[in-house]
Scaffold this motif. Structure first.
Motif, PDB file in Angstrom:
ATOM      1  N   GLY A  11     -42.072  10.988  16.652  1.00  0.00           N
ATOM      2  CA  GLY A  11     -41.990  12.182  15.805  1.00  0.00           C
ATOM      3  C   GLY A  11     -43.328  12.809  15.471  1.00  0.00           C
ATOM      4  O   GLY A  11     -43.413  13.696  14.625  1.00  0.00           O
ATOM      5  N   SER A  12     -44.390  12.358  16.155  1.00  0.00           N
ATOM      6  CA  SER A  12     -45.705  12.932  15.843  1.00  0.00           C
ATOM      7  C   SER A  12     -45.845  14.340  16.416  1.00  0.00           C
ATOM      8  O   SER A  12     -46.757  15.081  16.043  1.00  0.00           O
ATOM      9  N   GLY A  13     -44.959  14.691  17.330  1.00  0.00           N
ATOM     10  CA  GLY A  13     -45.006  16.039  17.892  1.00  0.00           C
ATOM     11  C   GLY A  13     -45.771  16.118  19.201  1.00  0.00           C
ATOM     12  O   GLY A  13     -46.393  17.129  19.524  1.00  0.00           O
ATOM     13  N   LYS A  14     -45.692  15.029  19.975  1.00  0.00           N
ATOM     14  CA  LYS A  14     -46.359  15.028  21.279  1.00  0.00           C
ATOM     15  C   LYS A  14     -45.838  16.159  22.153  1.00  0.00           C
ATOM     16  O   LYS A  14     -46.601  16.851  22.822  1.00  0.00           O
ATOM     17  N   ASP A  36     -40.586   7.782  28.133  1.00  0.00           N
ATOM     18  CA  ASP A  36     -39.159   7.615  27.842  1.00  0.00           C
ATOM     19  C   ASP A  36     -38.314   7.437  29.112  1.00  0.00           C
ATOM     20  O   ASP A  36     -37.274   6.781  29.086  1.00  0.00           O
ATOM     21  N   ASP A  56     -39.143   0.147  20.624  1.00  0.00           N
ATOM     22  CA  ASP A  56     -40.512   0.485  20.230  1.00  0.00           C
ATOM     23  C   ASP A  56     -41.485  -0.645  20.522  1.00  0.00           C
ATOM     24  O   ASP A  56     -42.630  -0.609  20.094  1.00  0.00           O
ATOM     25  N   PHE A  86     -30.362   8.693  26.513  1.00  0.00           N
ATOM     26  CA  PHE A  86     -30.424   8.203  25.131  1.00  0.00           C
ATOM     27  C   PHE A  86     -29.018   7.986  24.571  1.00  0.00           C
ATOM     28  O   PHE A  86     -28.848   7.429  23.497  1.00  0.00           O
ATOM     29  N   HIS A  89     -28.195   4.555  26.363  1.00  0.00           N
ATOM     30  CA  HIS A  89     -29.343   3.641  26.252  1.00  0.00           C
ATOM     31  C   HIS A  89     -29.596   2.953  27.590  1.00  0.00           C
ATOM     32  O   HIS A  89     -29.861   1.760  27.643  1.00  0.00           O
ATOM     33  N   ILE A 109     -45.141   6.981  23.292  1.00  0.00           N
ATOM     34  CA  ILE A 109     -45.658   6.266  22.119  1.00  0.00           C
ATOM     35  C   ILE A 109     -46.567   5.087  22.495  1.00  0.00           C
ATOM     36  O   ILE A 109     -47.522   4.798  21.802  1.00  0.00           O
ATOM     37  N   ARG A 141     -34.037  14.792  14.154  1.00  0.00           N
ATOM     38  CA  ARG A 141     -33.757  14.781  15.591  1.00  0.00           C
ATOM     39  C   ARG A 141     -32.654  13.798  15.966  1.00  0.00           C
ATOM     40  O   ARG A 141     -31.748  14.144  16.733  1.00  0.00           O
ATOM     41  N   ARG A 146     -29.153  13.179  18.803  1.00  0.00           N
ATOM     42  CA  ARG A 146     -28.810  11.900  19.428  1.00  0.00           C
ATOM     43  C   ARG A 146     -27.604  11.233  18.794  1.00  0.00           C
ATOM     44  O   ARG A 146     -27.370  10.031  18.992  1.00  0.00           O
ATOM     45  N   ARG A 148     -26.770  10.084  15.842  1.00  0.00           N
ATOM     46  CA  ARG A 148     -26.879   8.902  14.968  1.00  0.00           C
ATOM     47  C   ARG A 148     -26.650   9.343  13.521  1.00  0.00           C
ATOM     48  O   ARG A 148     -26.742  10.521  13.212  1.00  0.00           O
TER      49      ARG A 148
HETATM   50  N1  CTP Z   1     -35.388   5.510  21.427  1.00  0.00           N
HETATM   51  C1  CTP Z   1     -34.092   5.614  20.939  1.00  0.00           C
HETATM   52  N2  CTP Z   1     -33.034   5.240  21.721  1.00  0.00           N
HETATM   53  C2  CTP Z   1     -33.242   4.774  22.975  1.00  0.00           C
HETATM   54  C3  CTP Z   1     -34.544   4.674  23.490  1.00  0.00           C
HETATM   55  C4  CTP Z   1     -35.613   5.051  22.674  1.00  0.00           C
HETATM   56  O1  CTP Z   1     -33.903   6.046  19.802  1.00  0.00           O
HETATM   57  N3  CTP Z   1     -32.203   4.432  23.718  1.00  0.00           N
HETATM   58  C5  CTP Z   1     -36.517   5.897  20.571  1.00  0.00           C
HETATM   59  C6  CTP Z   1     -37.460   4.755  20.302  1.00  0.00           C
HETATM   60  O2  CTP Z   1     -37.064   4.088  19.128  1.00  0.00           O
HETATM   61  C7  CTP Z   1     -38.827   5.444  20.162  1.00  0.00           C
HETATM   62  C8  CTP Z   1     -38.581   6.882  20.553  1.00  0.00           C
HETATM   63  O3  CTP Z   1     -37.310   6.888  21.183  1.00  0.00           O
HETATM   64  O4  CTP Z   1     -39.313   5.381  18.838  1.00  0.00           O
HETATM   65  C9  CTP Z   1     -39.651   7.405  21.482  1.00  0.00           C
HETATM   66  O5  CTP Z   1     -39.581   8.792  21.602  1.00  0.00           O
HETATM   67  P1  CTP Z   1     -40.491   9.769  20.686  1.00  0.00           P
HETATM   68  O6  CTP Z   1     -41.903   9.474  20.904  1.00  0.00           O
HETATM   69  O7  CTP Z   1     -39.990   9.779  19.310  1.00  0.00           O
HETATM   70  O8  CTP Z   1     -40.103  11.155  21.302  1.00  0.00           O
HETATM   71  P2  CTP Z   1     -40.965  12.285  22.000  1.00  0.00           P
HETATM   72  O9  CTP Z   1     -40.082  13.482  22.018  1.00  0.00           O
HETATM   73  O10 CTP Z   1     -41.511  11.773  23.276  1.00  0.00           O
HETATM   74  O11 CTP Z   1     -42.183  12.485  20.999  1.00  0.00           O
HETATM   75  P3  CTP Z   1     -42.542  13.536  19.868  1.00  0.00           P
HETATM   76  O12 CTP Z   1     -41.507  13.446  18.793  1.00  0.00           O
HETATM   77  O13 CTP Z   1     -43.895  13.078  19.426  1.00  0.00           O
HETATM   78  O14 CTP Z   1     -42.572  14.878  20.541  1.00  0.00           O
END
Ligand code: CTP
Length: 202
Positions: A11-14, A36, A56, A86, A89, A109, A141, A146, A148
């Motif tokens: 969630g840092s916003g990559k 991912d 993670d 996702f 999984h 991450i 998000r 997703r 949840r």
């Molecule tokens: N994850 C999940 N379910 C899965 C696989 C991974 O919820 N089946 C989650 C992991 O827990 C991990 C996250 O996906 O924390 C990694 O993605 P993230 O970095 O949050 O997403 P990006 O969109 O790549 O990054 P950002 O929010 O920084 O843009």
């Protein structure tokens, strides 16, 4: 090929930072690989078992394949990126044909946690956002995109995301060449990276 690694907590916003960088750049010359896509295939597990995986932890990622793919791209070969779901999984049966380009972005991450992958990155960028901001984004998000619910996300944050972040992600900030704050004041940092990419493309 110039490889730019972009790490940062969940969630840092990559993704936003990557999009800002790609803005105004000729897209077909810059490729992207997301960590991912390289979650390990878990065909042998039931759905129930898969939801319990620690996504993670570095062990959940197929770094071997990711490194192999990046090396291939560097040597001018095309690769077939896995496609991850996702929802289930698990790795899907699809793949995504990816061709080498002058500039390649690797995003995820845990990418600076793996020494070999880290060494393949010519420029290492860490996107910083405060933990509360990251949790808010993650909550929105996971609920919106997703499927949840709130309790599930908050429990996972406390039990897994936070400790894993502190153990495996935050310390890799030390490897970064550039730390980009993910807020509206990051224009200068993003412009600097964009200039470096443009130099490479010309
Ligand atoms: N994850 C999940 N379910 C899965 C696989 C991974 O919820 N089946 C989650 C992991 O827990 C991990 C996250 O996906 O924390 C990694 O993605 P993230 O970095 O949050 O997403 P990006 O969109 O790549 O990054 P950002 O929010 O920084 O843009």
């Amino acid at each position: 090929m110039l490889v730019i690694g972009i790490a940062g907590g969940t969630g840092s916003g990559k993704t936003t930072v990557v999009n800002k960088m790609l803005n105004e750049l000729p897209n077909k010359e810059v490729g992207i690989i997301s960590q991912d896509s390289y979650y390990k295939a878990t065909d042998n597990l039931s759905y129930e078992e898969r939801t319990k995986i620690n996504f993670d932890h570095p062990n959940s990622i197929d770094f071997e394949l990711l490194v192999e793919h990046l090396k291939k791209l560097k040597s001018g070969e095309a690769i077939d990126q896995p496609v991850y779901s996702f929802v289930t999984h698990n790795r899907t049966k699809d793949t995504h044909r990816t061709h080498p380009t002058k500039v390649f972005i690797v995003e995820g991450i845990l990418i600076f946690n793996n020494p070999e992958l880290r060494d393949l990155c010519d420029i290492k960028i860490f996107v910083h956002a405060d933990a509360d901001e990251r949790l808010i984004r993650r909550l929105k998000r996971d609920i919106q995109e997703r499927g949840r619910d709130m309790n599930e996300v908050l429990n996972r944050y406390q039990d897994t995301l936070k400790p894993m972040h502190n153990q495996f992600i935050e310390p890799t900030k030390n490897f970064a060449d550039i730390i980009i704050p993910n807020d509206r004041y990051n224009t200068v940092a993003v412009d600097i990276v964009r200039t470096v990419i443009n130099d490479k493309l010309n």
